[in-house]
Write a protein that holds these residues in place. Structure first.
Motif, PDB file in Angstrom:
ATOM      1  N   THR A 198       0.796  -1.232   0.000  1.00  0.00           N
ATOM      2  CA  THR A 198       0.000   0.000   0.000  1.00  0.00           C
ATOM      3  C   THR A 198       0.826   1.280   0.000  1.00  0.00           C
ATOM      4  OG1 THR A 198      -0.133   0.093   2.428  1.00  0.00           O
ATOM      5  CG2 THR A 198      -1.810  -1.207   1.270  1.00  0.00           C
ATOM      6  N   GLY A 199       2.150   1.180   0.105  1.00  0.00           N
ATOM      7  CA  GLY A 199       2.965   2.388   0.254  1.00  0.00           C
ATOM      8  C   GLY A 199       2.844   3.353  -0.898  1.00  0.00           C
ATOM      9  N   LEU A 200       2.936   2.852  -2.132  1.00  0.00           N
ATOM     10  CA  LEU A 200       2.867   3.731  -3.294  1.00  0.00           C
ATOM     11  C   LEU A 200       1.491   4.371  -3.416  1.00  0.00           C
ATOM     12  CD1 LEU A 200       4.252   4.859  -5.812  1.00  0.00           C
ATOM     13  CD2 LEU A 200       3.465   2.827  -7.062  1.00  0.00           C
ATOM     14  N   ALA A 201       0.445   3.582  -3.219  1.00  0.00           N
ATOM     15  CA  ALA A 201      -0.916   4.131  -3.291  1.00  0.00           C
ATOM     16  C   ALA A 201      -1.133   5.196  -2.231  1.00  0.00           C
ATOM     17  CB  ALA A 201      -1.937   3.005  -3.131  1.00  0.00           C
ATOM     18  N   GLN A 202      -0.615   4.978  -1.046  1.00  0.00           N
ATOM     19  CA  GLN A 202      -0.767   5.960   0.032  1.00  0.00           C
ATOM     20  C   GLN A 202      -0.073   7.271  -0.319  1.00  0.00           C
ATOM     21  OE1 GLN A 202       1.383   6.257   4.154  1.00  0.00           O
ATOM     22  NE2 GLN A 202      -0.230   4.721   4.350  1.00  0.00           N
ATOM     23  N   ARG A 203       1.138   7.204  -0.852  1.00  0.00           N
ATOM     24  CA  ARG A 203       1.878   8.424  -1.168  1.00  0.00           C
ATOM     25  C   ARG A 203       1.237   9.173  -2.331  1.00  0.00           C
ATOM     26  NH1 ARG A 203       5.918   4.670  -0.806  1.00  0.00           N
ATOM     27  NH2 ARG A 203       6.364   4.792  -3.037  1.00  0.00           N
ATOM     28  N   LEU A 204       0.823   8.446  -3.365  1.00  0.00           N
ATOM     29  CA  LEU A 204       0.223   9.109  -4.523  1.00  0.00           C
ATOM     30  C   LEU A 204      -1.124   9.735  -4.177  1.00  0.00           C
ATOM     31  CD1 LEU A 204       1.064   6.597  -7.404  1.00  0.00           C
ATOM     32  CD2 LEU A 204       2.256   8.704  -6.786  1.00  0.00           C
TER      33      LEU A 204
ATOM     34  N   LEU B  69       2.118  26.924  -2.356  1.00  0.00           N
ATOM     35  CA  LEU B  69       2.746  26.081  -1.340  1.00  0.00           C
ATOM     36  C   LEU B  69       2.265  24.635  -1.444  1.00  0.00           C
ATOM     37  CD1 LEU B  69       2.670  28.473   1.756  1.00  0.00           C
ATOM     38  CD2 LEU B  69       4.680  27.743   0.453  1.00  0.00           C
ATOM     39  N   LEU B  70       0.979  24.454  -1.665  1.00  0.00           N
ATOM     40  CA  LEU B  70       0.440  23.099  -1.803  1.00  0.00           C
ATOM     41  C   LEU B  70       0.992  22.416  -3.056  1.00  0.00           C
ATOM     42  CD1 LEU B  70      -3.245  23.782  -0.738  1.00  0.00           C
ATOM     43  CD2 LEU B  70      -1.616  22.312   0.459  1.00  0.00           C
ATOM     44  N   ALA B  71       1.083  23.161  -4.156  1.00  0.00           N
ATOM     45  CA  ALA B  71       1.649  22.589  -5.377  1.00  0.00           C
ATOM     46  C   ALA B  71       3.117  22.216  -5.178  1.00  0.00           C
ATOM     47  CB  ALA B  71       1.504  23.574  -6.531  1.00  0.00           C
ATOM     48  N   ALA B  72       3.869  23.087  -4.499  1.00  0.00           N
ATOM     49  CA  ALA B  72       5.274  22.792  -4.231  1.00  0.00           C
ATOM     50  C   ALA B  72       5.409  21.575  -3.317  1.00  0.00           C
ATOM     51  CB  ALA B  72       5.949  24.008  -3.597  1.00  0.00           C
ATOM     52  N   ALA B  73       4.528  21.463  -2.323  1.00  0.00           N
ATOM     53  CA  ALA B  73       4.562  20.306  -1.429  1.00  0.00           C
ATOM     54  C   ALA B  73       4.254  19.022  -2.186  1.00  0.00           C
ATOM     55  CB  ALA B  73       3.566  20.501  -0.279  1.00  0.00           C
ATOM     56  N   ALA B  74       3.263  19.065  -3.078  1.00  0.00           N
ATOM     57  CA  ALA B  74       2.933  17.882  -3.881  1.00  0.00           C
ATOM     58  C   ALA B  74       4.097  17.494  -4.785  1.00  0.00           C
ATOM     59  CB  ALA B  74       1.677  18.152  -4.707  1.00  0.00           C
ATOM     60  N   ALA B  75       4.756  18.484  -5.386  1.00  0.00           N
ATOM     61  CA  ALA B  75       5.895  18.208  -6.266  1.00  0.00           C
ATOM     62  C   ALA B  75       7.049  17.588  -5.495  1.00  0.00           C
ATOM     63  CB  ALA B  75       6.344  19.498  -6.951  1.00  0.00           C
ATOM     64  N   PHE B  76       7.382  18.172  -4.334  1.00  0.00           N
ATOM     65  CA  PHE B  76       8.497  17.644  -3.537  1.00  0.00           C
ATOM     66  C   PHE B  76       8.186  16.249  -3.018  1.00  0.00           C
ATOM     67  CE2 PHE B  76      10.409  16.937   0.636  1.00  0.00           C
ATOM     68  CZ  PHE B  76      11.750  16.998   0.306  1.00  0.00           C
ATOM     69  N   HIS B  77       6.962  16.057  -2.523  1.00  0.00           N
ATOM     70  CA  HIS B  77       6.577  14.759  -1.981  1.00  0.00           C
ATOM     71  C   HIS B  77       6.669  13.673  -3.051  1.00  0.00           C
ATOM     72  CE1 HIS B  77       3.991  11.625  -0.235  1.00  0.00           C
ATOM     73  NE2 HIS B  77       4.243  12.174   0.932  1.00  0.00           N
ATOM     74  N   THR B  78       6.175  13.968  -4.255  1.00  0.00           N
ATOM     75  CA  THR B  78       6.213  12.986  -5.335  1.00  0.00           C
ATOM     76  C   THR B  78       7.643  12.708  -5.785  1.00  0.00           C
ATOM     77  OG1 THR B  78       4.048  13.734  -6.100  1.00  0.00           O
ATOM     78  CG2 THR B  78       5.371  12.446  -7.643  1.00  0.00           C
ATOM     79  N   LEU B  79       8.438  13.772  -5.949  1.00  0.00           N
ATOM     80  CA  LEU B  79       9.807  13.608  -6.428  1.00  0.00           C
ATOM     81  C   LEU B  79      10.652  12.820  -5.434  1.00  0.00           C
ATOM     82  CD1 LEU B  79      12.127  14.266  -8.383  1.00  0.00           C
ATOM     83  CD2 LEU B  79      12.450  16.408  -7.127  1.00  0.00           C
ATOM     84  N   TRP B  80      10.621  13.232  -4.169  1.00  0.00           N
ATOM     85  CA  TRP B  80      11.533  12.654  -3.189  1.00  0.00           C
ATOM     86  C   TRP B  80      11.119  11.247  -2.756  1.00  0.00           C
ATOM     87  CZ3 TRP B  80      16.290  13.073  -1.892  1.00  0.00           C
ATOM     88  CH2 TRP B  80      16.753  12.550  -0.682  1.00  0.00           C
ATOM     89  N   TYR B  81       9.849  11.080  -2.404  1.00  0.00           N
ATOM     90  CA  TYR B  81       9.424   9.818  -1.811  1.00  0.00           C
ATOM     91  C   TYR B  81       9.024   8.767  -2.845  1.00  0.00           C
ATOM     92  CZ  TYR B  81       9.413  12.185   2.676  1.00  0.00           C
ATOM     93  OH  TYR B  81       9.789  12.883   3.786  1.00  0.00           O
ATOM     94  N   SER B  82       8.391   9.177  -3.950  1.00  0.00           N
ATOM     95  CA  SER B  82       7.862   8.191  -4.894  1.00  0.00           C
ATOM     96  C   SER B  82       8.759   7.964  -6.107  1.00  0.00           C
ATOM     97  CB  SER B  82       6.464   8.612  -5.374  1.00  0.00           C
ATOM     98  OG  SER B  82       5.555   8.623  -4.291  1.00  0.00           O
ATOM     99  N   LEU B  83       9.494   9.002  -6.549  1.00  0.00           N
ATOM    100  CA  LEU B  83      10.326   8.860  -7.737  1.00  0.00           C
ATOM    101  C   LEU B  83      11.791   8.583  -7.421  1.00  0.00           C
ATOM    102  CD1 LEU B  83       8.842  11.697  -9.977  1.00  0.00           C
ATOM    103  CD2 LEU B  83       8.558   9.227 -10.262  1.00  0.00           C
TER     104      LEU B  83
END
Length: 237
Positions: free
Chosen positions: A22-28, A57-71
Motif C-alpha cells: 500500500t505504500g505507493l498508493a498511500q503516497r500518490l 505552497l500546496l503545489a510545491a509540497a505535492a511536487a516535492f513529496h512525489t519527487l523525493w518519496y515516490s520517484l
C-alpha cells in the motif's frame, strides 16, 4: 502535520499497513490531495494573494513529496512497491504525471517561477514518458512487483523496440510542435537503441529474435530518414 498523521492512520485502517502493498498508493493519494486542494484554491481565489500563496505552497509540497518519496526513494523500478496487476489501469500513470502537473500549477500561481519551470518542463516530460513506458513494459512481464528478478529474451528485444518507438514518437512530436529539444532527444534515444541492438542483442539473442531486432532497427532508421527528409523539404519550401 496533524492532518497528515490522521490521513496515515485512516489509510492504514482501511487498506492495511503493509508498506510494499500500500505504500505507493498511500503516497500518490496524499500528493493528489495536496495538488487537488492547491488547484481548487487557485480556481476559487486566484485574485486573492493569500489563496495564490497557499495554492503555490500546496503545489510545491505535492511536487516535492512525489519527487523525493515516490520517484527517488521508493520508486517501484528499484524498490519493492506494488503498482497494480492490470497494465495501464494501475499506479504508474499517476506516479509519472503528478510531478509535471504540480510544477505546472506552481508556475501558474507564481509568475516569477514560470520561466525556470518552463525550462525544465520539457526534459521532465521526456523523462516521465520514458519512465512510464519502461515501467509499463516491465509490468507486462512481471506483474505488480517490478523488481522481480529476471529478464526474458522477449522482454529484452521489446526494450530495444520500445526505445525505437519512443525515438520515433519524440521525433514526430518535435516536428509537430516545432521543438528542437524533442528532436535531439529522439536522436539520442535512437543512438542508444542502435548501440543496444549491435552490442547486446546481436550477441545475447538467437534465431528469430535476433532477426526481428535487426529488421525493426532497419525499418525504423528508414522511417526516421524519411521523416527528416520530408521535414527538410517543408523547411526549404
Amino acid at each position: 502535520v496533524a492532518a497528515h498523521g490522521l490521513y496515515r492512520h485512516a489509510f492504514a485502517a482501511l487498506l492495511g499497513s503493509d508498506f510494499t502493498v500500500t505504500g505507493l498508493a498511500q503516497r500518490l493519494t496524499w500528493a493528489s490531495l495536496l495538488l487537488g486542494l492547491g488547484w481548487l484554491l487557485w480556481q476559487r481565489g486566484s485574485e486573492r494573494p493569500v489563496a495564490r500563496t497557499a495554492s503555490a505552497l500546496l503545489a510545491a509540497a505535492a511536487a516535492f513529496h512525489t519527487l523525493w518519496y515516490s520517484l527517488l526513494l521508493h520508486n517501484p523500478l528499484w524498490t519493492a512497491q506494488h503498482v497494480g496487476a492490470l497494465p495501464a489501469l494501475n499506479l504508474l500513470a499517476p506516479l509519472f504525471v503528478l510531478l509535471p502537473l504540480s510544477l505546472h500549477l506552481l508556475g501558474r500561481t507564481r509568475e516569477e517561477l514560470a520561466g525556470p519551470i518552463g525550462k525544465i518542463m520539457q526534459p521532465l516530460l521526456m523523462i516521465s514518458v520514458i519512465g512510464f513506458a519502461w515501467a509499463t513494459l516491465r509490468q507486462a512481464f512481471h506483474g505488480t512487483l517490478l523488481v522481480e528478478p529476471g529478464v526474458s529474451d522477449l522482454e529484452d528485444i521489446l526494450r530495444s523496440i520500445l526505445g525505437i518507438a519512443l525515438a520515433i514518437g519524440f521525433l514526430l512530436w518535435g516536428i509537430r510542435r516545432k521543438r528542437h529539444d524533442w528532436r535531439i532527444a529522439s536522436l539520442v534515444l535512437m543512438l542508444v537503441a542502435v548501440a543496444k541492438v549491435f552490442l547486446l542483442d546481436a550477441s545475447g539473442l538467437e534465431g528469430l529474435l535476433r532477426i526481428a531486432s535487426f529488421v525493426a532497427l532497419g525499418f525504423s532508421l528508414i522511417g526516421i530518414g524519411w521523416l527528416y527528409s520530408r521535414q527538410l523539404r517543408r523547411s526549404e519550401s
